[in-house]
Design a protein around this motif. Structure first.
Motif, PDB file in Angstrom:
ATOM      1  N   PRO A 169       0.814  -1.212   0.000  1.00  0.00           N
ATOM      2  CA  PRO A 169       0.000   0.000   0.000  1.00  0.00           C
ATOM      3  C   PRO A 169       0.859   1.278   0.000  1.00  0.00           C
ATOM      4  O   PRO A 169       1.835   1.381   0.720  1.00  0.00           O
ATOM      5  CB  PRO A 169      -0.799  -0.107   1.301  1.00  0.00           C
ATOM      6  N   VAL A 170       0.478   2.216  -0.849  1.00  0.00           N
ATOM      7  CA  VAL A 170       1.153   3.501  -0.976  1.00  0.00           C
ATOM      8  C   VAL A 170       0.089   4.581  -0.794  1.00  0.00           C
ATOM      9  O   VAL A 170      -1.032   4.444  -1.293  1.00  0.00           O
ATOM     10  CB  VAL A 170       1.822   3.645  -2.361  1.00  0.00           C
ATOM     11  N   ARG A 171       0.460   5.649  -0.092  1.00  0.00           N
ATOM     12  CA  ARG A 171      -0.489   6.742   0.138  1.00  0.00           C
ATOM     13  C   ARG A 171      -0.713   7.519  -1.163  1.00  0.00           C
ATOM     14  O   ARG A 171       0.062   8.383  -1.546  1.00  0.00           O
ATOM     15  CB  ARG A 171       0.021   7.682   1.227  1.00  0.00           C
ATOM     16  N   THR A 172      -1.771   7.143  -1.850  1.00  0.00           N
ATOM     17  CA  THR A 172      -2.200   7.813  -3.080  1.00  0.00           C
ATOM     18  C   THR A 172      -3.724   7.888  -3.034  1.00  0.00           C
ATOM     19  O   THR A 172      -4.339   7.567  -2.011  1.00  0.00           O
ATOM     20  CB  THR A 172      -1.770   7.023  -4.334  1.00  0.00           C
ATOM     21  N   ASN A 173      -4.319   8.217  -4.156  1.00  0.00           N
ATOM     22  CA  ASN A 173      -5.782   8.252  -4.254  1.00  0.00           C
ATOM     23  C   ASN A 173      -6.358   6.856  -4.530  1.00  0.00           C
ATOM     24  O   ASN A 173      -7.560   6.704  -4.700  1.00  0.00           O
ATOM     25  CB  ASN A 173      -6.178   9.228  -5.374  1.00  0.00           C
ATOM     26  N   PHE A 174      -5.502   5.828  -4.541  1.00  0.00           N
ATOM     27  CA  PHE A 174      -5.933   4.476  -4.895  1.00  0.00           C
ATOM     28  C   PHE A 174      -7.087   3.995  -4.012  1.00  0.00           C
ATOM     29  O   PHE A 174      -8.092   3.508  -4.514  1.00  0.00           O
ATOM     30  CB  PHE A 174      -4.756   3.492  -4.790  1.00  0.00           C
ATOM     31  N   ASN A 175      -6.931   4.108  -2.683  1.00  0.00           N
ATOM     32  CA  ASN A 175      -7.954   3.582  -1.771  1.00  0.00           C
ATOM     33  C   ASN A 175      -9.312   4.228  -2.015  1.00  0.00           C
ATOM     34  O   ASN A 175     -10.342   3.542  -2.018  1.00  0.00           O
ATOM     35  CB  ASN A 175      -7.538   3.800  -0.314  1.00  0.00           C
ATOM     36  N   LYS A 176      -9.304   5.528  -2.232  1.00  0.00           N
ATOM     37  CA  LYS A 176     -10.565   6.231  -2.474  1.00  0.00           C
ATOM     38  C   LYS A 176     -11.193   5.773  -3.788  1.00  0.00           C
ATOM     39  O   LYS A 176     -12.383   5.486  -3.853  1.00  0.00           O
ATOM     40  CB  LYS A 176     -10.325   7.744  -2.482  1.00  0.00           C
ATOM     41  N   ALA A 177     -10.368   5.688  -4.840  1.00  0.00           N
ATOM     42  CA  ALA A 177     -10.883   5.284  -6.151  1.00  0.00           C
ATOM     43  C   ALA A 177     -11.408   3.854  -6.128  1.00  0.00           C
ATOM     44  O   ALA A 177     -12.404   3.535  -6.772  1.00  0.00           O
ATOM     45  CB  ALA A 177      -9.793   5.437  -7.207  1.00  0.00           C
ATOM     46  N   ALA A 178     -10.726   2.962  -5.380  1.00  0.00           N
ATOM     47  CA  ALA A 178     -11.130   1.551  -5.324  1.00  0.00           C
ATOM     48  C   ALA A 178     -12.184   1.300  -4.251  1.00  0.00           C
ATOM     49  O   ALA A 178     -12.708   0.194  -4.151  1.00  0.00           O
ATOM     50  CB  ALA A 178      -9.914   0.670  -5.055  1.00  0.00           C
ATOM     51  N   ASP A 179     -12.480   2.319  -3.448  1.00  0.00           N
ATOM     52  CA  ASP A 179     -13.423   2.183  -2.327  1.00  0.00           C
ATOM     53  C   ASP A 179     -12.992   1.051  -1.395  1.00  0.00           C
ATOM     54  O   ASP A 179     -13.744   0.131  -1.093  1.00  0.00           O
ATOM     55  CB  ASP A 179     -14.840   1.942  -2.843  1.00  0.00           C
ATOM     56  N   VAL A 180     -11.709   1.139  -0.957  1.00  0.00           N
ATOM     57  CA  VAL A 180     -11.140   0.128  -0.093  1.00  0.00           C
ATOM     58  C   VAL A 180     -10.237   0.806   0.924  1.00  0.00           C
ATOM     59  O   VAL A 180      -9.722   1.894   0.684  1.00  0.00           O
ATOM     60  CB  VAL A 180     -10.346  -0.929  -0.923  1.00  0.00           C
ATOM     61  N   ASN A 181     -10.050   0.155   2.067  1.00  0.00           N
ATOM     62  CA  ASN A 181      -9.128   0.669   3.077  1.00  0.00           C
ATOM     63  C   ASN A 181      -8.319  -0.514   3.608  1.00  0.00           C
ATOM     64  O   ASN A 181      -8.852  -1.392   4.259  1.00  0.00           O
ATOM     65  CB  ASN A 181      -9.894   1.362   4.211  1.00  0.00           C
TER      66      ASN A 181
END
Length: 184
Positions: free
Chosen positions: A146-158
């Protein structure tokens, strides 16, 4: 494009020349157009991608197809086009961005994990072909967690795992790529 403009302003403070081409890389023609605009580059960092989270039978089909067009097809097309130029010159480096996801099953993110496995295996195959041809072109593949990017928001995952700073990951990846490391 606005986010790219902000990055450009930041990097230009260090006397770095930046050109921006904002386009949807899930569209094959855009990949070809991008290649035509910047085909004489020495390094390609192939980092297009996003994830879709959810049970495979329930995820949004159109979003998942768009993800595969971006994560797999865009990476494949850009790698092939730029690699052809680099092989002709017998110089250049490509850094494909995969993920730790490439090495394990990913329930609730099946398409994403599979797309990252494709990027890793494609990179591995091409690296071997280049070696067999005694080419000086180098391939590396970045497989971060995991890298702090917009990935989690875009994928709707945490993710429960702690994430790394994108600056640290980028600097580490470039350093290792320039030293010729394959799996980073």
């Amino acid at each position: 494009e606005e986010k790219l403009q902000n990055v450009k302003k930041e990097l230009e403070k260090n006397n770095v020349k930046i050109e921006i081409y904002a386009m949807d890389l899930s569209i094959e023609e855009n990949c070809k157009n991008l290649h035509e605009k910047v085909k004489d580059i020495d390094i390609l960092i192939n980092n297009a991608g996003f994830g879709v989270h959810g049970n495979f039978v329930e995820t949004n089909f159109e979003k998942e197809i768009k993800m595969l067009e971006t994560n797999v097809m865009a990476v494949h097309i850009l790698m092939k086009l730029f690699l052809q130029d680099m092989v002709k010159r017998n110089s250049g480096q490509i850094l494909n961005v995969s993920s730790m996801a490439a090495f394990s099953p990913g329930p609730l993110m099946a398409g994403y994990y599979s797309s990252k496995a494709y990027v890793y295996r494609l990179s591995e195959c091409v690296k071997t072909e280049l070696k067999m041809a005694k080419s000086k072109v180098k391939i590396s593949v970045l497989c971060p967690g995991p890298v702090r990017t917009n990935f989690n928001k875009a994928a709707d995952v945490n993710f429960a795992a702690p994430s790394l700073s994108s600056d640290i990951v980028a600097k580490y990846a470039i350093n290792k790529m320039l030293k010729g490391k394959f799996t980073i």
